[in-house]
Design a protein around this motif. Structure first.
Motif, PDB file in Angstrom:
ATOM      1  N   LYS A  82       0.716  -1.201   0.018  1.00 27.54           N
ATOM      2  CA  LYS A  82      -0.074  -0.055   0.098  1.00 27.54           C
ATOM      3  C   LYS A  82       0.862   1.156  -0.168  1.00 27.54           C
ATOM      4  CE  LYS A  82      -3.521  -2.281   2.348  1.00 27.54           C
ATOM      5  NZ  LYS A  82      -5.027  -2.461   2.104  1.00 27.54           N
ATOM      6  N   SER A  83       0.268   2.307  -0.375  1.00 31.71           N
ATOM      7  CA  SER A  83       1.185   3.472  -0.546  1.00 31.71           C
ATOM      8  C   SER A  83       0.329   4.967  -0.130  1.00 31.71           C
ATOM      9  CB  SER A  83       1.692   3.569  -1.942  1.00 31.71           C
ATOM     10  OG  SER A  83       0.859   3.860  -2.794  1.00 31.71           O
ATOM     11  N   LEU A  84       1.244   6.042  -0.260  1.00 33.71           N
ATOM     12  CA  LEU A  84       0.749   7.235  -0.012  1.00 33.71           C
ATOM     13  C   LEU A  84       1.688   8.138  -0.617  1.00 33.71           C
ATOM     14  CD1 LEU A  84      -0.782   9.600   1.600  1.00 33.71           C
ATOM     15  CD2 LEU A  84       0.839   9.269   3.358  1.00 33.71           C
ATOM     16  N   LEU A  85       1.060   9.014  -1.633  1.00 28.89           N
ATOM     17  CA  LEU A  85       1.850   9.751  -2.244  1.00 28.89           C
ATOM     18  C   LEU A  85       2.330  11.066  -1.364  1.00 28.89           C
ATOM     19  CD1 LEU A  85       0.365  10.045  -5.806  1.00 28.89           C
ATOM     20  CD2 LEU A  85       2.187   8.546  -4.837  1.00 28.89           C
ATOM     21  N   LEU A  86       3.605  11.486  -1.250  1.00 25.53           N
ATOM     22  CA  LEU A  86       4.109  12.558  -0.360  1.00 25.53           C
ATOM     23  C   LEU A  86       4.243  13.820  -1.561  1.00 25.53           C
ATOM     24  CD1 LEU A  86       6.389  10.740   1.878  1.00 25.53           C
ATOM     25  CD2 LEU A  86       4.174  11.359   2.345  1.00 25.53           C
ATOM     26  N   ASN A  87       5.321  14.549  -1.192  1.00 26.73           N
ATOM     27  CA  ASN A  87       5.461  15.814  -2.016  1.00 26.73           C
ATOM     28  C   ASN A  87       5.873  15.402  -3.417  1.00 26.73           C
ATOM     29  OD1 ASN A  87       7.651  15.040  -0.100  1.00 26.73           O
ATOM     30  ND2 ASN A  87       8.804  16.234  -1.175  1.00 26.73           N
ATOM     31  N   PRO A  88       5.604  16.256  -4.431  1.00 25.75           N
ATOM     32  CA  PRO A  88       6.008  16.291  -5.731  1.00 25.75           C
ATOM     33  C   PRO A  88       7.546  16.350  -5.531  1.00 25.75           C
ATOM     34  CG  PRO A  88       4.943  18.347  -5.534  1.00 25.75           C
ATOM     35  CD  PRO A  88       4.824  17.458  -4.355  1.00 25.75           C
ATOM     36  N   ILE A  89       8.404  15.801  -6.648  1.00 25.05           N
ATOM     37  CA  ILE A  89       9.844  15.851  -6.866  1.00 25.05           C
ATOM     38  C   ILE A  89      10.241  16.881  -7.726  1.00 25.05           C
ATOM     39  CG2 ILE A  89      12.047  14.900  -7.197  1.00 25.05           C
ATOM     40  CD1 ILE A  89      10.521  11.966  -6.309  1.00 25.05           C
ATOM     41  N   GLN A  90      10.293  18.083  -7.297  1.00 25.82           N
ATOM     42  CA  GLN A  90      10.781  19.117  -8.311  1.00 25.82           C
ATOM     43  C   GLN A  90      12.144  18.988  -8.484  1.00 25.82           C
ATOM     44  OE1 GLN A  90       8.398  21.261  -9.753  1.00 25.82           O
ATOM     45  NE2 GLN A  90       6.723  20.804  -8.156  1.00 25.82           N
ATOM     46  N   ARG A  91      12.778  19.428  -9.757  1.00 30.30           N
ATOM     47  CA  ARG A  91      14.182  19.132  -9.870  1.00 30.30           C
ATOM     48  C   ARG A  91      14.919  20.262 -10.219  1.00 30.30           C
ATOM     49  NH1 ARG A  91      13.013  13.663 -13.616  1.00 30.30           N
ATOM     50  NH2 ARG A  91      11.275  15.007 -14.170  1.00 30.30           N
ATOM     51  N   LEU A 137       5.318   6.758  -0.026  1.00 25.38           N
ATOM     52  CA  LEU A 137       5.479   6.126   0.963  1.00 25.38           C
ATOM     53  C   LEU A 137       4.805   4.863   0.858  1.00 25.38           C
ATOM     54  CD1 LEU A 137       6.587   6.180   3.873  1.00 25.38           C
ATOM     55  CD2 LEU A 137       4.424   7.009   4.580  1.00 25.38           C
ATOM     56  N   ILE A 138       5.671   3.717   1.108  1.00 25.61           N
ATOM     57  CA  ILE A 138       5.187   2.438   0.831  1.00 25.61           C
ATOM     58  C   ILE A 138       5.330   1.500   2.086  1.00 25.61           C
ATOM     59  CG2 ILE A 138       5.416   0.226  -0.753  1.00 25.61           C
ATOM     60  CD1 ILE A 138       6.919   2.120  -2.648  1.00 25.61           C
ATOM     61  N   TRP A 139       4.234   0.607   2.380  1.00 25.12           N
ATOM     62  CA  TRP A 139       4.428  -0.157   3.358  1.00 25.12           C
ATOM     63  C   TRP A 139       3.730  -1.419   2.872  1.00 25.12           C
ATOM     64  CZ3 TRP A 139       1.498   4.121   3.074  1.00 25.12           C
ATOM     65  CH2 TRP A 139       0.012   3.861   3.137  1.00 25.12           C
ATOM     66  N   HIS A 140       3.979  -2.630   3.739  1.00 21.34           N
ATOM     67  CA  HIS A 140       3.494  -3.815   3.518  1.00 21.34           C
ATOM     68  C   HIS A 140       1.925  -4.148   4.413  1.00 21.34           C
ATOM     69  CE1 HIS A 140       2.777  -8.357   3.441  1.00 21.34           C
ATOM     70  NE2 HIS A 140       3.285  -8.131   2.196  1.00 21.34           N
ATOM     71  N   GLU A 141       1.037  -4.822   3.634  1.00 18.02           N
ATOM     72  CA  GLU A 141      -0.283  -4.628   4.302  1.00 18.02           C
ATOM     73  C   GLU A 141      -0.211  -5.341   5.727  1.00 18.02           C
ATOM     74  OE1 GLU A 141      -2.807  -7.243   1.972  1.00 18.02           O
ATOM     75  OE2 GLU A 141      -1.606  -9.080   2.275  1.00 18.02           O
ATOM     76  N   ARG A 142       1.053  -6.018   5.980  1.00 16.07           N
ATOM     77  CA  ARG A 142       0.976  -6.698   7.384  1.00 16.07           C
ATOM     78  C   ARG A 142       0.896  -5.794   8.571  1.00 16.07           C
ATOM     79  NH1 ARG A 142       5.700  -5.465   9.254  1.00 16.07           N
ATOM     80  NH2 ARG A 142       7.108  -4.914   7.776  1.00 16.07           N
ATOM     81  N   TYR A 179       4.346  16.014   8.307  1.00 19.80           N
ATOM     82  CA  TYR A 179       5.626  16.649   8.250  1.00 19.80           C
ATOM     83  C   TYR A 179       6.412  16.596   7.013  1.00 19.80           C
ATOM     84  CZ  TYR A 179       4.772  17.940  13.102  1.00 19.80           C
ATOM     85  OH  TYR A 179       4.034  18.301  14.218  1.00 19.80           O
ATOM     86  N   ALA A 180       6.388  15.712   6.163  1.00 17.62           N
ATOM     87  CA  ALA A 180       7.001  15.648   4.737  1.00 17.62           C
ATOM     88  C   ALA A 180       6.384  16.633   3.904  1.00 17.62           C
ATOM     89  CB  ALA A 180       7.200  14.358   4.393  1.00 17.62           C
ATOM     90  N   GLY A 181       4.867  16.693   4.124  1.00 15.20           N
ATOM     91  CA  GLY A 181       4.118  17.497   3.051  1.00 15.20           C
ATOM     92  C   GLY A 181       3.476  16.814   2.065  1.00 15.20           C
ATOM     93  N   VAL A 182       2.315  16.605   2.067  1.00 11.60           N
ATOM     94  CA  VAL A 182       1.472  15.737   0.965  1.00 11.60           C
ATOM     95  C   VAL A 182       0.741  16.570   0.002  1.00 11.60           C
ATOM     96  CG1 VAL A 182      -0.401  14.133   0.862  1.00 11.60           C
ATOM     97  CG2 VAL A 182       1.473  13.877   2.769  1.00 11.60           C
ATOM     98  N   ALA A 183       1.075  16.297  -1.345  1.00 14.89           N
ATOM     99  CA  ALA A 183       0.250  16.957  -2.190  1.00 14.89           C
ATOM    100  C   ALA A 183      -1.111  16.107  -2.658  1.00 14.89           C
ATOM    101  CB  ALA A 183       1.096  17.320  -3.435  1.00 14.89           C
ATOM    102  N   ASP A 184      -0.832  14.957  -2.539  1.00 15.38           N
ATOM    103  CA  ASP A 184      -2.016  14.144  -2.871  1.00 15.38           C
ATOM    104  C   ASP A 184      -2.612  13.172  -1.836  1.00 15.38           C
ATOM    105  OD1 ASP A 184      -3.711  11.938  -3.870  1.00 15.38           O
ATOM    106  OD2 ASP A 184      -2.442  11.838  -5.609  1.00 15.38           O
ATOM    107  N   ASP A 185      -3.890  13.220  -1.223  1.00 18.96           N
ATOM    108  CA  ASP A 185      -4.369  12.836   0.020  1.00 18.96           C
ATOM    109  C   ASP A 185      -5.054  11.341  -0.145  1.00 18.96           C
ATOM    110  OD1 ASP A 185      -5.462  16.043   1.182  1.00 18.96           O
ATOM    111  OD2 ASP A 185      -3.769  14.810   1.682  1.00 18.96           O
ATOM    112  N   LYS A 186      -4.744  10.877  -1.433  1.00 15.64           N
ATOM    113  CA  LYS A 186      -5.228   9.609  -1.714  1.00 15.64           C
ATOM    114  C   LYS A 186      -4.458   8.560  -1.248  1.00 15.64           C
ATOM    115  CE  LYS A 186      -7.261  10.843  -6.180  1.00 15.64           C
ATOM    116  NZ  LYS A 186      -7.397  10.738  -7.675  1.00 15.64           N
ATOM    117  N   VAL A 187      -5.004   7.956  -0.153  1.00 16.87           N
ATOM    118  CA  VAL A 187      -4.217   6.892   0.480  1.00 16.87           C
ATOM    119  C   VAL A 187      -5.069   5.555   0.350  1.00 16.87           C
ATOM    120  CG1 VAL A 187      -3.397   6.264   2.858  1.00 16.87           C
ATOM    121  CG2 VAL A 187      -3.798   8.322   2.374  1.00 16.87           C
TER     122      VAL A 187
END
Length: 321
Positions: free
Chosen positions: A160-169, A279-284, A301-309
């Motif tokens: 499962k995952s959660l999108l954190l901040n976009p990676i600007q370059r 951010l990725i984790w296992h279902e366990r 604290y990392a800053g999230v631009a997408d709240d789809k969890v």
């Protein structure tokens, strides 16, 4: 009889108060209920447990012998019951996160500071990325993985995952580099400008020698690669006194510009959407209250631009400390 914590508590209350009446009151029982439970305890232990004297109810030798164990058992069960209500200040664990070496600069610094402040008994361990990272998540050797969406579009099953901040370059160069001067004069550099100069390639390799973490642009592959390294943090030291360039996450490039004299970061604006840190984790660990709280800390604290969890159910909301 079925021995319950309240029965053991009755024994300790009588020892402490010297009175069955006062012990019944402490338990919120009628005296008759306390008396009946005491009789059941006497049968259970095959001992009178207490002797009535003019000084009150005095424990027998059996109670004196059992009392330390009874008190320890009550304390242990009470502590176990308290864990039903999560309090991060009591969190005692080693949190292991797999990430690239620049994660401490780009994402994790405020997260770790908050965790160490709120959870005095937590230990945070950072592990480098490898080709075995998903196996390590599944086996419990990692709790979380920080990984860009550009490197893996679809997660394996059971993750499962959660999108954190976009990676600007941004491009990082020596301050006397022609690109730095062009940026100071014109406020912009083009992709063709970048490709005219040699590049330092940052690639984290896996067991098959393929890049598992590479944020560079395909268009830049046409420029000459002079150095290829598996670390972000070593790249800036290969720029001073050269015409080399390196593409970094913008937050990492700005950090180097501020802390290493003689470097300049140049933002790179692209038509294509920016990748995200995932951010990725296992279902366990998905239903673990502790891990849900830690995910909320990383999200905050990392800053999230997408709240789809991706959750089977919505996680609890914890107040900010």
């Amino acid at each position: 009889m079925d021995l319950k914590v309240s029965h053991l508590q009755l024994i300790t209350d009588i020892v402490k108060l010297g009175s069955l009446t006062l012990a019944a009151k402490a338990q919120g029982w009628a005296v008759s209920t306390a008396s009946r439970n005491l009789q059941n305890l006497q049968e259970y232990f095959n001992d009178p447990l207490f002797v009535r004297t003019h000084q009150g109810m005095v424990p027998t030798d059996t109670v004196k012998r059992l009392l330390p164990d009874i008190q320890n058992l009550i304390a242990s069960l009470s502590k176990l019951d308290q864990k039903k209500v999560f309090d991060p200040s009591f969190l005692h664990m080693t949190l292991t996160i797999g990430a690239a070496d620049n994660a401490i600069l780009a994402i994790l610094l405020p997260v770790i500071r908050h965790l160490l402040k709120v959870c005095p008994d937590i230990k945070v361990r950072l592990q480098p990325l490898s080709g075995y990272q998903f196996e390590n998540l599944a086996q419990g050797e990692l709790d979380f993985l920080l990984y860009p969406t550009s490197c893996i579009q679809t997660l394996p099953t059971h993750f499962k995952s959660l999108l954190l901040n976009p990676i600007q370059r941004a491009i990082l160069v020596a301050s006397d580099h022609p690109l730095a001067e062009k940026y100071r004069q014109e406020g912009d550099v083009t992709l063709s400008d970048l490709c005219a100069y040699p590049r330092i390639a940052i690639k984290l390799q896996d067991r098959n020698k393929e890049a598992i973490f590479n944020l560079d642009l395909k268009e830049r592959y046409y420029s000459k690669t002079v150095v290829e390294i598996p670390y972000f943090l070593g790249a800036p030291y290969l720029l001073l006194g050269t015409r080399n360039t390196v593409l970094l996450p913008r937050s990492t490039a700005i950090f180097f510009e501020k802390h290493i004299v003689g470097l300049t970061s140049i933002p790179v604006t692209l038509d294509a959407p920016s990748p995200y840190t995932r951010l990725i984790w296992h279902e366990r660990s998905d239903s673990s209250v502790e891990m849900q709280w830690i995910r909320s800390v990383i999200k905050t604290y990392a800053g999230v631009a997408d709240d789809k969890v991706i959750f089977d159910g919505e996680p609890p909301v914890f107040p900010k400390s």
